[in-house]
Design an enzyme around this catalytic site. Structure first.
Site, PDB file in Angstrom:
ATOM      1  N   GLU A 388       0.791  -1.233   0.000  1.00 22.28           N
ATOM      2  CA  GLU A 388       0.000   0.000   0.000  1.00 22.28           C
ATOM      3  C   GLU A 388       0.820   1.279   0.000  1.00 22.28           C
ATOM      4  OE1 GLU A 388      -2.895  -0.300   3.162  1.00 22.28           O
ATOM      5  OE2 GLU A 388      -4.222  -1.439   1.855  1.00 22.28           O
ATOM      6  N   GLU A 461      -6.640  -7.753  -0.906  1.00 21.27           N
ATOM      7  CA  GLU A 461      -7.290  -7.558   0.392  1.00 21.27           C
ATOM      8  C   GLU A 461      -8.692  -7.011   0.171  1.00 21.27           C
ATOM      9  OE1 GLU A 461      -5.263  -5.305   3.472  1.00 21.27           O
ATOM     10  OE2 GLU A 461      -3.313  -5.915   2.698  1.00 21.27           O
TER      11      GLU A 461
HETATM   12  C1  GAL Z   1      -4.838  -2.774   4.761  1.00 25.32           C
HETATM   13  C2  GAL Z   1      -3.445  -3.238   5.135  1.00 25.32           C
HETATM   14  C3  GAL Z   1      -3.452  -4.420   6.090  1.00 25.32           C
HETATM   15  C4  GAL Z   1      -4.452  -4.201   7.170  1.00 25.32           C
HETATM   16  C5  GAL Z   1      -5.788  -4.000   6.550  1.00 25.32           C
HETATM   17  C6  GAL Z   1      -6.907  -3.892   7.534  1.00 25.32           C
HETATM   18  O1  GAL Z   1      -4.836  -1.473   4.366  1.00 25.32           O
HETATM   19  O2  GAL Z   1      -2.726  -3.575   3.994  1.00 25.32           O
HETATM   20  O3  GAL Z   1      -2.178  -4.617   6.619  1.00 25.32           O
HETATM   21  O4  GAL Z   1      -4.095  -3.105   7.929  1.00 25.32           O
HETATM   22  O5  GAL Z   1      -5.749  -2.811   5.793  1.00 25.32           O
HETATM   23  O6  GAL Z   1      -8.114  -3.918   6.852  1.00 25.32           O
END
Ligand code: GAL
Length: 743
Positions: A388, A461
């Protein structure tokens, strides 16, 4: 020949740094074994400074001449958080930065044969700004200590360091191997040697030999091509066939060194139209995994690491995992190879990119990751971008070039959360958090990439912070949590431009103060920190074929007063059954089918019972009975009591036999359930654990059951014997006992 010996036993730990211990052994310090966490932590509500200190590990090393036999004396550290200064007899031998990469230390020049040699490792576990992932904020903890194993490696002065094995043309009839072999030639010898190879599996051997010329350089790369290898079975997710490849270096029929690695033959390809394994298109379905555990952080050994891969593959029925956000234990990856779980492995980092020195360290991470893990057939993608982070073309061109140079065959990805970001990798990997419970579940790939053409695209994610959910949350929230996962998976299955999706995340995890639910836990897992499932776990599990396992998981505590206004319905049933019959007391309420109108693309849509007549507030509450059918046959049933009473108390261990020689561990679960074995989700009564025998409990012995479950891990102490573990619930006068053998 190389000799490798595990050095988990016989260490001393000094929690407070004091320079004098570089030269001197501290015999009053704590005796510990590896893997070790520099601080045993509470379950939650602790600060991230607790483990951020410099500590010292010491150990005597003593070898006689017959053991060393003119070999190099080396140590292999598999993981130390996050800076390690290794001293032998007071001399600094190596300083290693980076908490997720393994490193080798050559002690030979300061090693005294037949004498006690003092090994002192100074371990700085603070968040050093110049080392990724540090420098900004990060949503996870990195813990401290020598948290993976250390090995003593005695190596001939002429040795095979490593071999990177590629398997080109795997789809042709006769297979081939390309091996890039790194030979270390301490004494710069020259001349002709014999190099033989043997590829083996059960009932399979293929071998041969070639002559090689040592060129007199200290480090030599030798490329060996082995062609026309017959009768190879490909590695895939259903049949993860592995082969051992052994190399032998010989001089005049005298064995100089051997090297063995494990490989699989497979072709992994990301295309704009999806992901292909051995030419077959498959949708990737996975979850992200942090390598942390309650109380001991990262310091969990082989068995627990392997168990996580088993949970992902066999309990959650996934085919993919992302090692967010760093290189994980080799034991975890080995197990992924064995069970057929595809892996997206990435370099350490979280949103922040540092200065040039920091970037250099990150490039070293790329190299260390690919060098260590090249031969794992399960790895299909290298993550070479800081998770990110913003675009940084210069930096990411370097990480990609390096990855491609080291491994031309595997694709790179780079996880981003910003749309229209520069596409420098082979696969556009995106954290897509658009789903907030409303209509849209995932963006289309071109909405994200902003590119005219379609490219290989993977969602890395979703969910996570958008809907944190505790295992002990209210039933309606647990239901919505499962539904959100299902909606995203459904959208992924329905979109040919998306190779797959990897949800956030498998297990809850401890985190920094800037994240989480205020108690330093991110409740983002489909399982809790002890790997106990929330209903969302069954959103994934229920996508498997009922031939593999029948899943029938109604998301209900079955009580009239749990939801607002005494509602029971809508009732969500996570299942792969064709239909479910539902009885309220003795009354048949109906036959219910998968909600295909809402979930058009899932292999197995859930069943939703929109409403039923439960008599209403004040009427006699009745039992529930669900019967699941496949192909017209009843294959599963679940009963729910109308009066949940704590009737069963069980204590189970994941393993009944543990190893004495290596430090070993297993999970033990205490569970309170009702007459039908259903969990009592609001049972938080205290539990007292006791242990008798050569093992110890990790974490506190007295704690609260958490929503019906109380789990612990026990760790062996390097001795054989029988271990008895008891769990006692004083409030309910319930007690259970189990035995584990350590041999
Ligand atoms: C994302 C991140 C993860 C975790 C997640 C929580 O932005 O890459 O490490 O923090 O959010 O939803």
């Amino acid at each position: 020949m190389q000799i490798k010996q595990n050095l988990s036993l016989g260490w001393r730990f000094i929690a407070e740094y004091d320079e004098q211990w570089i030269q001197k052994y501290n015999s009053d310090s704590e005796e510990i074994t590896l893997p070790h966490s520099n601080k045993e932590l509470p379950y939650h509500y602790f600060g991230e400074q607790e483990f951020q200190f410099t500590s010292i590990y010491q150990k005597w090393l003593n070898l006689d001449a017959s053991e060393v036999k003119d070999r190099l004396v080396c140590l292999l550290f598999e993981g130390v958080m996050c800076k390690a200064d290794v001293y032998l007899n007071g001399y600094l031998i190596t300083s290693h930065k980076g908490g997720y990469s393994e490193f080798e230390v050559d002690l030979t020049s300061h090693f005294k044969i037949n004498e006690d040699n003092l090994l002192t490792v100074i371990v700085d576990s603070s968040e050093r700004l110049e080392i990724p992932p540090f420098g900004g904020y990060i949503d996870y903890l990195t813990y401290g200590g020598i948290y993976r194993e250390v090995h003593l490696v005695l190596k001939p002065k002429l040795n095979i360091c490593r071999a990177k094995i590629s398997t080109p043309n795997v789809l042709s009839d006769d297979k081939s191997i390309n091996a890039l072999i790194h030979i270390h030639n301490e004494e710069k010898l020259q001349g002709e040697y014999t190099f033989s190879y043997e590829l083996t599996a059960e009932n399979y051997t293929f071998s041969g030999a070639v002559k090689i010329q040592l060129d007199g350089n200290k480090n030599q790369e030798y490329e060996l091509n082995i062609d026309d290898i017959p009768n190879i079975v490909l590695w895939d997710i259903d049949n993860p066939k592995l082969y051992h490849l052994c190399f032998v270096l010989q001089n005049n029929h005298q064995m100089v060194d051997t090297y063995t690695t494990r490989i699989g033959f497979r072709l992994a390809e990301f295309k704009p139209e999806g992901f292909y394994l051995n030419g077959q298109k498959i949708k990737l379905l996975g979850l992200n995994r942090h390598q942390s555990y309650p109380y001991v952080g990262y310091a969990m050994g082989k068995r627990a690491q392997r168990a996580d891969a088993d949970i992902l593959k066999y309990q959650l029925k996934l085919n993919t995992v992302r090692t967010s956000h760093y290189m994980q234990s080799k034991y975890f990856l080995d197990r992924c190879d064995e069970v057929g779980l595809l892996v997206f492995e990435e370099i350490p980092g979280w949103q922040h990119i540092g200065d040039e020195k920091w970037k250099q360290q990150s490039l070293r991470d790329v190299e260390d990751m690919i060098t260590r893990d090249f031969n794992h057939p399960s790895i299909i993608l290298w993550g070479v971008r800081i998770n990110e982070s913003p675009d940084d073309d210069g930096f990411y061109k370097r990480t990609n070039d390096l990855a491609h140079k080291l491994d031309p065959a595997r694709s790179t990805g780079g996880v981003r959360c910003i749309p229209n970001s520069r596409f420098l990798e082979d696969v556009y990997t995106m954290n897509d958090f658009v789903h907030n419970g409303q209509k849209v579940a995932l963006y289309g790939q071109q909405q994200v990439t902003g590119l005219k053409e379609k490219v290989p695209y993977l969602v890395t994610e979703y969910n996570g912070h958008m809907f944190p959910t505790k295992r002990i949350d209210n039933e309606e929230r647990l239901m919505e949590h499962a539904l959100r996962h299902l909606r995203v998976i459904d959208a992924m299955y329905g979109d040919d431009d998306i190779s797959g999706c990897i949800g956030w995340c498998a297990f809850d995890y401890n985190t920094h103060k800037d994240f989480g639910a205020g108690d330093h836990i991110c409740y983002h897992g489909v399982m809790d920190m002890f790997r106990i499932p929330k209903p969302a776990a069954f959103a994934y599990a229920s996508q498997c074929s009922p031939d593999e396992e029948v899943i029938l998981e109604p998301v209900t505590v079955w009580a009239r007063g749990e939801r607002d206004e005494c509602n029971i319905a809508p009732l969500l049933i996570l299942t792969n059954c064709d239909y479910v019959e539902f009885y309220f007391g003795d009354s048949f309420m109906g036959r219910y089918f998968p909600a295909r109108d809402q979930f058009k693309n899932l292999p197995h849509a859930p069943i939703i019972i929109p409403e039923f007549d439960d008599g209403g507030w004040g009427f006699n509450w009745q039992e529930a009975h669900f019967k699941g059918y496949v192909d017209g046959k009843k294959v599963a049933e679940r009963r729910y009591s109308a009066s949940s009473i704590a009737r069963n108390f069980t204590l189970t261990a994941d393993d009944q036999i543990l190893h004495a020689l290596l430090i070993d561990s297993t999970r033990i679960i205490a569970h309170i359930s009702d007459e039908y074995g259903n969990n009592l989700p609001f049972a938080h009564t205290p539990v007292e654990f006791a242990i008798d025998g050569p093992a110890k409990i990790l974490g506190p012995k007295v704690k609260s059951m958490l929503g019906g479950y109380g789990a612990i891990w026990i760790k062996t102490l390097g001795k054989e014997g029988d271990v008895t573990i008891t769990a006692h619930l004083p409030e309910l006068s319930l007690r259970q006992k189990i035995m584990i053998k350590i041999q």
